[in-house]
Design an enzyme around this catalytic site. Structure first.
Site, PDB file in Angstrom:
ATOM      1  N   TYR A  47      36.049 -17.074  23.479  1.00 34.88           N
ATOM      2  CA  TYR A  47      36.364 -17.664  24.771  1.00 34.88           C
ATOM      3  C   TYR A  47      37.882 -17.657  24.989  1.00 34.88           C
ATOM      4  CZ  TYR A  47      36.247 -20.801  28.764  1.00 34.88           C
ATOM      5  OH  TYR A  47      36.396 -21.340  30.014  1.00 34.88           O
ATOM      6  N   ALA A  71      40.157 -15.764  23.608  1.00 33.91           N
ATOM      7  CA  ALA A  71      40.630 -14.380  23.777  1.00 33.91           C
ATOM      8  C   ALA A  71      40.281 -13.855  25.159  1.00 33.91           C
ATOM      9  CB  ALA A  71      40.019 -13.485  22.704  1.00 33.91           C
ATOM     10  N   LYS A 127      39.837 -15.477  27.939  1.00 33.61           N
ATOM     11  CA  LYS A 127      40.545 -16.178  29.019  1.00 33.61           C
ATOM     12  C   LYS A 127      42.047 -15.928  28.963  1.00 33.61           C
ATOM     13  CE  LYS A 127      37.076 -17.940  31.160  1.00 33.61           C
ATOM     14  NZ  LYS A 127      36.791 -17.643  32.567  1.00 33.61           N
TER      15      LYS A 127
END
Length: 159
Positions: A154, A156, A158
């Site tokens: 998540y 990485a 975002k």
């Protein structure tokens, strides 16, 4: 999200003058965005795996982890309700756990939905948005700036 003042200009390029694609619009933040857009007169078109709870919401079922399917869903939306005047990419999933505890296919699935799905939808919408002078809003997260050991995919995706 209730304040849409930065999206409510007049004339060409006003996203509230036409359909607005909302990824992940069946739940959470995406559903809140779709509700707010509808309340301000826009026509939200939800791209999601799950059907929205609002029976009046326009919905196209799609797995955003499949970039070809995501692009096809944008084209289906444009053919069904007209070219988008805006896109909000609010879809997001996670596979919680430390990097060495999460199955690699699950980890890659998070990247596929959150990052590649976002790019696929925006790329497919760009020709329409250029004509409508539309806007793109991508939903990020503070976890894109701050790593959390149990949300590596998540974070990485975002970033």
């Amino acid at each position: 999200m209730t304040d849409l003042t930065d999206l409510t200009g007049t004339g060409p390029g006003n996203p509230l003058d036409g359909p607005v694609i909302v990824t992940g619009g069946s739940s959470g933040l995406g559903a809140a965005v779709a509700r707010a857009l509808a309340a301000h007169g826009a026509r939200p078109v939800v791209l999601d795996r799950r059907k929205p709870t609002d029976p009046d919401r326009i919905w196209i079922e799609v797995d955003l982890g499949d970039p070809q399917a995501a692009a096809q869903a944008v084209q289906e939306a444009a053919l069904t309700v007209g070219p988008p005047a805006g896109v909000v990419t609010a879809a997001g999933i996670d596979a919680c756990g430390r990097l060495d505890e999460v199955d690699l296919l699950d980890w890659a699935g998070v990247i596929a939905v959150n990052l590649v799905g976002t790019a696929a939808v925006v790329r497919a919408a760009l020709p329409h948005l250029r004509r409508t002078r539309g806007r793109v809003v991508t939903v990020a997260s503070t976890l894109g700036l701050r790593a959390v050991s149990d949300a590596t995919a998540y974070c990485a995706s975002k970033f």
